[in-house]
Design a protein around this motif. Structure first.
Motif, PDB file in Angstrom:
ATOM      1  N   SER A 144      33.560  41.325  42.228  1.00  0.00           N
ATOM      2  CA  SER A 144      33.204  40.523  43.394  1.00  0.00           C
ATOM      3  C   SER A 144      34.325  39.541  43.713  1.00  0.00           C
ATOM      4  N   TYR A 145      34.578  39.350  44.989  1.00  0.00           N
ATOM      5  CA  TYR A 145      35.686  38.507  45.437  1.00  0.00           C
ATOM      6  C   TYR A 145      35.279  37.883  46.762  1.00  0.00           C
ATOM      7  N   ASP A 146      35.270  36.560  46.842  1.00  0.00           N
ATOM      8  CA  ASP A 146      34.816  35.910  48.059  1.00  0.00           C
ATOM      9  C   ASP A 146      35.441  34.525  48.234  1.00  0.00           C
ATOM     10  N   PRO A 147      36.771  34.430  48.305  1.00  0.00           N
ATOM     11  CA  PRO A 147      37.404  33.121  48.423  1.00  0.00           C
ATOM     12  C   PRO A 147      37.131  32.421  49.766  1.00  0.00           C
ATOM     13  N   TRP A 148      36.740  33.161  50.784  1.00  0.00           N
ATOM     14  CA  TRP A 148      36.454  32.568  52.089  1.00  0.00           C
ATOM     15  C   TRP A 148      34.999  32.135  52.213  1.00  0.00           C
ATOM     16  N   LYS A 149      34.212  32.319  51.151  1.00  0.00           N
ATOM     17  CA  LYS A 149      32.801  31.913  51.102  1.00  0.00           C
ATOM     18  C   LYS A 149      31.970  32.554  52.216  1.00  0.00           C
ATOM     19  N   MET A 150      32.215  33.845  52.430  1.00  0.00           N
ATOM     20  CA  MET A 150      31.427  34.582  53.419  1.00  0.00           C
ATOM     21  C   MET A 150      30.078  35.003  52.846  1.00  0.00           C
ATOM     22  N   HIS A 151      29.957  35.002  51.525  1.00  0.00           N
ATOM     23  CA  HIS A 151      28.688  35.300  50.839  1.00  0.00           C
ATOM     24  C   HIS A 151      28.315  34.061  50.023  1.00  0.00           C
ATOM     25  N   ASP A 152      27.994  33.006  50.734  1.00  0.00           N
ATOM     26  CA  ASP A 152      27.696  31.710  50.137  1.00  0.00           C
ATOM     27  C   ASP A 152      26.199  31.442  50.310  1.00  0.00           C
ATOM     28  N   PRO A 153      25.487  31.007  49.273  1.00  0.00           N
ATOM     29  CA  PRO A 153      24.048  30.761  49.415  1.00  0.00           C
ATOM     30  C   PRO A 153      23.710  29.690  50.441  1.00  0.00           C
TER      31      PRO A 153
ATOM     32  N   VAL B 110      20.275  45.663  51.282  1.00  0.00           N
ATOM     33  CA  VAL B 110      20.747  45.585  49.892  1.00  0.00           C
ATOM     34  C   VAL B 110      21.146  44.143  49.583  1.00  0.00           C
ATOM     35  N   ARG B 111      20.680  43.643  48.448  1.00  0.00           N
ATOM     36  CA  ARG B 111      20.949  42.264  48.037  1.00  0.00           C
ATOM     37  C   ARG B 111      22.089  42.226  47.013  1.00  0.00           C
ATOM     38  N   PHE B 112      22.835  41.119  47.038  1.00  0.00           N
ATOM     39  CA  PHE B 112      23.962  40.944  46.131  1.00  0.00           C
ATOM     40  C   PHE B 112      23.885  39.559  45.509  1.00  0.00           C
ATOM     41  N   PRO B 113      24.123  39.462  44.195  1.00  0.00           N
ATOM     42  CA  PRO B 113      24.068  38.157  43.533  1.00  0.00           C
ATOM     43  C   PRO B 113      25.183  37.230  44.003  1.00  0.00           C
ATOM     44  N   TYR B 114      24.929  35.946  43.873  1.00  0.00           N
ATOM     45  CA  TYR B 114      25.917  34.917  44.208  1.00  0.00           C
ATOM     46  C   TYR B 114      26.680  34.565  42.936  1.00  0.00           C
ATOM     47  N   GLU B 115      27.555  35.431  42.544  1.00  0.00           N
ATOM     48  CA  GLU B 115      28.337  35.175  41.342  1.00  0.00           C
ATOM     49  C   GLU B 115      29.682  35.854  41.467  1.00  0.00           C
ATOM     50  N   THR B 116      30.623  35.354  40.730  1.00  0.00           N
ATOM     51  CA  THR B 116      31.935  35.968  40.695  1.00  0.00           C
ATOM     52  C   THR B 116      31.992  36.877  39.479  1.00  0.00           C
ATOM     53  N   THR B 117      32.315  38.123  39.709  1.00  0.00           N
ATOM     54  CA  THR B 117      32.480  39.089  38.622  1.00  0.00           C
ATOM     55  C   THR B 117      33.865  39.698  38.754  1.00  0.00           C
ATOM     56  N   GLU B 118      34.165  40.626  37.868  1.00  0.00           N
ATOM     57  CA  GLU B 118      35.469  41.273  37.938  1.00  0.00           C
ATOM     58  C   GLU B 118      35.633  42.073  39.232  1.00  0.00           C
TER      59      GLU B 118
ATOM     60  N   LYS C  91      29.503  43.100  44.704  1.00  0.00           N
ATOM     61  CA  LYS C  91      29.069  44.184  43.823  1.00  0.00           C
ATOM     62  C   LYS C  91      27.742  43.811  43.189  1.00  0.00           C
ATOM     63  N   TRP C  92      26.857  44.795  43.139  1.00  0.00           N
ATOM     64  CA  TRP C  92      25.595  44.677  42.424  1.00  0.00           C
ATOM     65  C   TRP C  92      25.461  45.898  41.540  1.00  0.00           C
ATOM     66  N   ASP C  93      25.042  45.713  40.297  1.00  0.00           N
ATOM     67  CA  ASP C  93      24.737  46.866  39.468  1.00  0.00           C
ATOM     68  C   ASP C  93      23.524  46.553  38.597  1.00  0.00           C
ATOM     69  N   ALA C  94      22.734  47.583  38.359  1.00  0.00           N
ATOM     70  CA  ALA C  94      21.485  47.427  37.622  1.00  0.00           C
ATOM     71  C   ALA C  94      21.726  46.930  36.208  1.00  0.00           C
ATOM     72  N   ALA C  95      22.812  47.352  35.575  1.00  0.00           N
ATOM     73  CA  ALA C  95      23.089  46.942  34.197  1.00  0.00           C
ATOM     74  C   ALA C  95      23.294  45.436  34.095  1.00  0.00           C
ATOM     75  N   ARG C  96      23.862  44.836  35.108  1.00  0.00           N
ATOM     76  CA  ARG C  96      24.166  43.402  35.087  1.00  0.00           C
ATOM     77  C   ARG C  96      23.079  42.543  35.741  1.00  0.00           C
TER      78      ARG C  96
ATOM     79  N   LEU D 246      23.782  51.136  41.624  1.00  0.00           N
ATOM     80  CA  LEU D 246      25.033  50.445  41.900  1.00  0.00           C
ATOM     81  C   LEU D 246      25.198  50.332  43.408  1.00  0.00           C
ATOM     82  N   ALA D 247      25.696  49.194  43.861  1.00  0.00           N
ATOM     83  CA  ALA D 247      26.016  49.029  45.282  1.00  0.00           C
ATOM     84  C   ALA D 247      27.196  48.081  45.413  1.00  0.00           C
ATOM     85  N   GLU D 248      28.080  48.394  46.338  1.00  0.00           N
ATOM     86  CA  GLU D 248      29.179  47.514  46.701  1.00  0.00           C
ATOM     87  C   GLU D 248      29.212  47.419  48.216  1.00  0.00           C
ATOM     88  N   PHE D 249      29.582  46.246  48.710  1.00  0.00           N
ATOM     89  CA  PHE D 249      29.646  45.990  50.149  1.00  0.00           C
ATOM     90  C   PHE D 249      30.852  45.111  50.383  1.00  0.00           C
ATOM     91  N   LYS D 250      31.729  45.542  51.287  1.00  0.00           N
ATOM     92  CA  LYS D 250      32.994  44.849  51.499  1.00  0.00           C
ATOM     93  C   LYS D 250      33.259  44.666  52.989  1.00  0.00           C
TER      94      LYS D 250
END
Length: 172
Positions: free
Chosen positions: A40-49, A30-38, A9-14, A158-162
């Motif tokens: 964002s979910y990535d336990p398999w590290k598919m979005h790892d820097p 579309v770019r997405f931050p490398y952070e865990t938010t309420e 998840k990416w949102d302009a407010a955050r 706002l953007a989400e990618f799953k």
């Protein structure tokens, strides 16, 4: 059936403004931050820097727009994009792309969606299914077009990618 998931998840407010800039193919990855938010979910590290390059990716570089599948399987890609109002934009496009940076198996766009301007907000959702494999990243690319197919440098808010990978695909 086992399912592994990456949800970004990416949102302009955050994360601040994400202005649309166009690659050679006329789309913005579309770019997405490398952070865990309420959201964002990535336990398999598919979005790892650390994925996809010699050094660590730093948001908002292009690699921050990639999900690297952790397993072979049937991938269900979904996305949501909220566009900022822009009277110059007449249509909105989105596509899912295998290897959007042409770094592994080669650029392969699929599921391009093109929608017209609506009177209300420009809120879009997208869904596509395809086989995915480790080593071939996937990305969400978007474009806003005006008169004469001109690319509009509008903003998204706002953007989400799953990606959900079904890992137990049966074969006859």
């Amino acid at each position: 059936m086992s399912v592994v998931i990456s949800s970004l998840k990416w949102d302009a407010a955050r994360s601040g403004t994400q202005r649309i800039t166009y690659d050679q193919d006329g789309y913005h990855l579309v770019r997405f931050p490398y952070e865990t938010t309420e959201e964002s979910y990535d336990p398999w590290k598919m979005h790892d820097p650390a994925n996809g390059g010699p050094g660590e990716s730093v948001y908002p570089d292009a690699r921050s727009g990639l999900i690297w599948p952790s397993h072979d399987g049937w991938g269900m890609l979904s996305a949501m994009v909220f566009w900022e109002a822009d009277t110059r934009a007449l249509e909105y496009r989105a596509r899912f792309v295998r290897d959007p940076l042409n770094a592994s198996t080669g650029y392969d766009s699929t599921a391009t969606n093109d929608t017209m301007l609506t009177r209300g907000g420009q809120f879009r959702t997208y869904l596509w299914q395809m086989f995915v494999t480790p080593g071939t990243p996937v990305g969400l690319k978007i474009s806003a077009r005006g008169a004469g197919d001109a690319r509009i440098a509008t903003r998204i808010t706002l953007a989400e990618f799953k990606l959900a990978i079904h890992t137990d695909v049966l074969t006859p």
